[in-house]
Enzyme design. Structure first.
Site, mmCIF file in Angstrom:
data_model
loop_
_atom_site.group_PDB
_atom_site.id
_atom_site.type_symbol
_atom_site.label_atom_id
_atom_site.label_comp_id
_atom_site.label_asym_id
_atom_site.label_seq_id
_atom_site.Cartn_x
_atom_site.Cartn_y
_atom_site.Cartn_z
ATOM 1 N N ARG A 1 10.811 -1.271 11.495
ATOM 2 C CA ARG A 1 9.636 -1.066 12.356
ATOM 3 C C ARG A 1 9.585 -2.135 13.432
ATOM 4 N NH1 ARG A 1 4.573 -0.061 8.387
ATOM 5 N NH2 ARG A 1 3.606 -1.414 9.936
ATOM 6 N N ARG A 3 -0.714 -9.664 12.814
ATOM 7 C CA ARG A 3 -1.334 -8.549 12.067
ATOM 8 C C ARG A 3 -2.166 -9.084 10.909
ATOM 9 N NH1 ARG A 3 4.015 -5.604 10.769
ATOM 10 N NH2 ARG A 3 2.798 -4.443 9.238
ATOM 11 N N ARG A 21 11.684 -5.183 5.263
ATOM 12 C CA ARG A 21 11.369 -3.761 5.061
ATOM 13 C C ARG A 21 12.260 -2.850 5.906
ATOM 14 N NH1 ARG A 21 5.418 -1.914 5.473
ATOM 15 N NH2 ARG A 21 5.488 -3.354 7.218
ATOM 16 N N LYS A 33 0.831 -1.218 0.000
ATOM 17 C CA LYS A 33 0.000 0.000 0.000
ATOM 18 C C LYS A 33 0.865 1.268 0.000
ATOM 19 C CE LYS A 33 -2.042 -1.263 3.875
ATOM 20 N NZ LYS A 33 -1.446 -2.598 4.136
ATOM 21 N N ARG A 70 -10.182 -0.049 8.953
ATOM 22 C CA ARG A 70 -9.595 -1.349 9.234
ATOM 23 C C ARG A 70 -10.527 -2.224 10.061
ATOM 24 N NH1 ARG A 70 -4.062 0.009 8.989
ATOM 25 N NH2 ARG A 70 -2.726 -1.790 8.973
HETATM 26 P P1 AP5 Z 1 4.753 -1.433 1.952
HETATM 27 O O1 AP5 Z 1 4.463 -0.627 0.758
HETATM 28 O O2 AP5 Z 1 5.443 -0.788 3.111
HETATM 29 O O3 AP5 Z 1 3.448 -2.223 2.429
HETATM 30 P P2 AP5 Z 1 2.146 -1.736 3.202
HETATM 31 O O4 AP5 Z 1 0.999 -2.442 2.605
HETATM 32 O O5 AP5 Z 1 2.117 -0.249 3.263
HETATM 33 O O6 AP5 Z 1 2.452 -2.393 4.607
HETATM 34 P P3 AP5 Z 1 2.237 -1.945 6.098
HETATM 35 O O7 AP5 Z 1 2.914 -2.993 6.928
HETATM 36 O O8 AP5 Z 1 2.662 -0.538 6.321
HETATM 37 O O9 AP5 Z 1 0.748 -2.067 6.297
HETATM 38 P P4 AP5 Z 1 0.063 -2.325 7.644
HETATM 39 O O10 AP5 Z 1 -1.306 -2.237 7.192
HETATM 40 O O11 AP5 Z 1 0.421 -3.541 8.346
HETATM 41 O O12 AP5 Z 1 0.671 -1.166 8.587
HETATM 42 P P5 AP5 Z 1 0.215 0.318 8.918
HETATM 43 O O13 AP5 Z 1 1.396 1.176 8.875
HETATM 44 O O14 AP5 Z 1 -0.977 0.702 8.125
HETATM 45 O O15 AP5 Z 1 5.644 -2.678 1.466
HETATM 46 C C1 AP5 Z 1 6.106 -3.643 2.371
HETATM 47 C C2 AP5 Z 1 7.509 -4.130 1.938
HETATM 48 O O16 AP5 Z 1 7.408 -4.829 0.697
HETATM 49 C C3 AP5 Z 1 8.503 -2.991 1.709
HETATM 50 O O17 AP5 Z 1 9.772 -3.388 2.117
HETATM 51 C C4 AP5 Z 1 8.449 -2.765 0.198
HETATM 52 O O18 AP5 Z 1 9.664 -2.261 -0.278
HETATM 53 C C5 AP5 Z 1 8.157 -4.165 -0.318
HETATM 54 N N1 AP5 Z 1 7.319 -4.153 -1.526
HETATM 55 C C6 AP5 Z 1 6.280 -3.320 -1.819
HETATM 56 N N2 AP5 Z 1 5.750 -3.600 -3.025
HETATM 57 C C7 AP5 Z 1 6.461 -4.658 -3.507
HETATM 58 C C8 AP5 Z 1 6.387 -5.433 -4.720
HETATM 59 N N3 AP5 Z 1 5.472 -5.171 -5.677
HETATM 60 N N4 AP5 Z 1 7.270 -6.443 -4.880
HETATM 61 C C9 AP5 Z 1 8.209 -6.714 -3.912
HETATM 62 N N5 AP5 Z 1 8.311 -6.032 -2.756
HETATM 63 C C10 AP5 Z 1 7.455 -5.010 -2.553
HETATM 64 O O19 AP5 Z 1 -0.289 0.147 10.433
HETATM 65 C C11 AP5 Z 1 0.604 -0.132 11.468
HETATM 66 C C12 AP5 Z 1 -0.128 -0.257 12.794
HETATM 67 O O20 AP5 Z 1 -0.777 0.975 13.116
HETATM 68 C C13 AP5 Z 1 -1.264 -1.297 12.851
HETATM 69 O O21 AP5 Z 1 -0.786 -2.600 13.108
HETATM 70 C C14 AP5 Z 1 -2.117 -0.732 13.980
HETATM 71 O O22 AP5 Z 1 -1.571 -1.025 15.240
HETATM 72 C C15 AP5 Z 1 -2.033 0.762 13.738
HETATM 73 N N6 AP5 Z 1 -3.112 1.251 12.843
HETATM 74 C C16 AP5 Z 1 -2.961 1.782 11.616
HETATM 75 N N7 AP5 Z 1 -4.147 2.096 11.082
HETATM 76 C C17 AP5 Z 1 -5.085 1.752 11.984
HETATM 77 C C18 AP5 Z 1 -6.507 1.809 12.005
HETATM 78 N N8 AP5 Z 1 -7.210 2.287 10.968
HETATM 79 N N9 AP5 Z 1 -7.144 1.349 13.108
HETATM 80 C C19 AP5 Z 1 -6.469 0.858 14.161
HETATM 81 N N10 AP5 Z 1 -5.122 0.764 14.202
HETATM 82 C C20 AP5 Z 1 -4.431 1.212 13.130
#
Ligand code: AP5
Length: 220
Positions: A158, A169, A129, A18, A94
């Site tokens: 992270r 997760r 990552r 994402k 979410r």
């Molecule tokens: P990346 O692009 O970083 O992936 P992402 O989908 O953004 O992953 P996240 O882990 O950030 O999502 P998440 O939903 O778990 O965490 P969030 O920060 O929202 O890519 C991942 C890796 O793969 C990178 O190394 C990248 O280089 C690589 N990659 C990307 N595309 C690729 C491809 N095509 N091919 C190969 N490699 C690739 O949330 C974190 C925490 O915050 C949650 O756990 C929760 O505690 C809290 N939180 C956030 N939002 C909420 C909410 N709405 N409600 C409650 N708690 C929340």
């Protein structure tokens, strides 16, 4: 006349890409990127009240309580830049309750994109990552290594990117995904996220251009 600003939601499992796609979307379409993960990490880093409340949930891979996150998103989407330039919401809603909150506020995207990636790929993506704290850019030690030594040395991991936490997760994501989808079935676009990031972006881009075109035609 100026067309209505685009409103986009992007979802998918942890590490489905994402944030990576959002970087590319922002560059091309100038939307305001609202990532709840990024906003929460900034609050934690700044040691704010929200950050202190959110920290333990995040570090253990659980969801932060709805009321904290919903207030944050609402405030951000109300800001002038998001209203004028359109927005790209990443990581919210979410839970079913979060989706309902947006519906109640009459906040609805034009399109709901889901990045579809097999489970076994996700762990590897998370564990490798790295983030650049200076630019916010997302790297991967194998797939997208940093451009130079200087960047390499400042990259951070992270705390929720361990194998065990990724698995929990992912489980939480799966428990909620279907109920959220039911809110957006009419605008749902599922994309194969297990391809090179440029190939994924090509598809995302054509979907967004299509939405824009439709809106312009409707106005005529
Ligand atoms: P990346 O692009 O970083 O992936 P992402 O989908 O953004 O992953 P996240 O882990 O950030 O999502 P998440 O939903 O778990 O965490 P969030 O920060 O929202 O890519 C991942 C890796 O793969 C990178 O190394 C990248 O280089 C690589 N990659 C990307 N595309 C690729 C491809 N095509 N091919 C190969 N490699 C690739 O949330 C974190 C925490 O915050 C949650 O756990 C929760 O505690 C809290 N939180 C956030 N939002 C909420 C909410 N709405 N409600 C409650 N708690 C929340």
């Amino acid at each position: 006349s100026k067309s209505e600003p685009l409103k986009v939601m992007i979802s998918g499992a942890p590490a489905s890409g994402k944030g990576t796609q959002c970087e590319m979307i922002v560059k091309k379409f100038g939307l305001v990127h609202v990532s709840t993960g990024d906003l929460l990490r900034a609050e934690v880093a700044a040691g704010t009240e929200i950050g202190n409340k959110a920290k333990d949930y995040m570090n253990s891979g659980r969801l932060v309580p709805d009321e904290i996150v919903t207030a944050m998103v609402k405030a951000r989407l109300m800001q002038k830049d998001a209203k004028e330039n359109g927005w790209l919401l990443d990581g919210y809603p979410r839970s079913f309750a979060q989706a309902q909150s947006l519906e109640e506020m009459k906040i609805r995207p034009d399109i709901y994109i889901v990045l579809d990636v097999p489970d076994e790929i996700l762990v590897d993506r998370c564990v490798g990552r790295r983030l650049d704290p200076v630019t916010g850019k997302i790297y991967h030690i194998t797939y997208f290594p940093p451009e130079n030594e200087e960047i390499k040395e400042r990259l951070v991991k992270r705390p929720d990117d361990t194998e065990e936490k990724v698995k929990s997760r992912l489980q939480i994501y799966k428990q909620n995904a279907e109920a959220i989808l039911s809110t957006y079935l009419d605008i749902l676009k599922k994309i194969d996220g297990n391809r090179p990031k440029e190939a994924i972006f090509k598809e995302v881009e054509s979907l967004l251009l299509c939405v824009k075109e439709n809106e312009e035609t409707e106005k005529l």
